[in-house]
Design a protein around this motif. Structure first.
Motif, short mmCIF file in Angstrom:
data_model
loop_
_atom_site.label_atom_id
_atom_site.label_comp_id
_atom_site.label_asym_id
_atom_site.label_seq_id
_atom_site.Cartn_x
_atom_site.Cartn_y
_atom_site.Cartn_z
N PRO A 112 -7.96 2.72 0.60
CA PRO A 112 -7.45 1.63 0.55
C PRO A 112 -8.93 0.79 1.45
O PRO A 112 -9.27 1.24 2.41
N HIS A 113 -8.70 -0.31 0.58
CA HIS A 113 -9.43 -1.30 0.81
C HIS A 113 -8.80 -2.74 1.44
O HIS A 113 -8.70 -3.72 0.27
N SER A 157 -9.33 7.92 -4.52
CA SER A 157 -9.37 6.51 -4.32
C SER A 157 -9.28 6.25 -2.82
O SER A 157 -8.47 7.33 -2.13
N ASP A 169 2.53 1.18 -3.88
CA ASP A 169 1.56 1.21 -4.57
C ASP A 169 0.80 2.41 -4.77
O ASP A 169 1.07 3.59 -5.98
N TYR A 170 0.95 2.79 -3.75
CA TYR A 170 -0.04 4.04 -3.39
C TYR A 170 0.65 5.44 -2.89
O TYR A 170 -0.54 6.38 -2.45
N ARG A 209 -6.29 -3.51 -2.00
CA ARG A 209 -6.07 -3.13 -2.72
C ARG A 209 -6.80 -1.36 -2.73
O ARG A 209 -7.28 -1.01 -1.93
N ARG A 210 -6.49 -1.31 -3.88
CA ARG A 210 -7.37 0.32 -4.25
C ARG A 210 -8.12 0.45 -4.78
O ARG A 210 -9.24 -0.31 -5.67
N CYS A 211 -9.99 1.34 -4.25
CA CYS A 211 -11.09 1.55 -4.34
C CYS A 211 -10.53 2.45 -4.50
O CYS A 211 -10.56 3.33 -4.41
N TRP A 260 -0.04 5.23 0.43
CA TRP A 260 -0.29 5.17 1.68
C TRP A 260 0.16 4.29 3.20
O TRP A 260 0.96 3.13 3.43
N LEU A 313 0.72 -0.91 -0.25
CA LEU A 313 0.48 -0.36 -0.58
C LEU A 313 0.92 0.87 0.13
O LEU A 313 1.10 2.58 -0.54
#
Length: 135
Positions: free
Chosen positions: A69-70, A67, A37-38, A59-61, A40, A34
């Protein structure tokens, strides 16, 4: 509206990307993905057999204009999702939307949303564990 939108994301992600039978994931590895990639910086509650919680992955939603975090779990054999909305606080709430329980709480400048099927029965220990791990 928040509960309904995230419940739809919960159902979609478990239908397309994971099931409650998916293999367990390592929390530190999920946190690193997380972050890498993003961007976070997020504590992911690890699996807790004592609480009936098994981490499946994250994953990312898409949500609103960005977006979120999920994080996906199995709780007592049922799908459970943790969504994290950064930089916003919403009032605490317990709702039922689209046949799913939704628990909303804030800690710091984050709002957490936990979603699980209403038919899951008593997952109190799992909910309590995830909430305590995110405060």
């Amino acid at each position: 509206v928040l509960a309904a939108q995230l419940t739809v994301d919960h159902a979609k992600c478990f239908r397309l990307f994971a099931t409650s039978d998916s293999p367990s994931a390592d929390a530190r590895r999920v946190e690193q993905v997380l972050e890498d990639d993003y961007g976070w910086d997020l504590h992911v509650p690890p699996s807790s057999p004592a609480s009936g919680v098994r981490l499946i992955g994250a994953r990312r939603c898409l949500y609103a204009d960005g977006s979120v975090p999920h994080v996906m779990y199995s709780a007592g054999g049922h799908d459970m999702s943790l969504f994290v909305l950064d930089g916003t606080t919403r009032p605490s709430a317990d709702l039922i939307a689209l046949g799913h329980h939704t628990r909303i709480w804030a800690a710091g400048l984050r709002t957490y949303v936990l979603v699980w099927p209403a038919a899951a029965g008593d997952v109190t220990a799992a909910v309590r564990y995830v909430m305590n791990e995110t405060r």
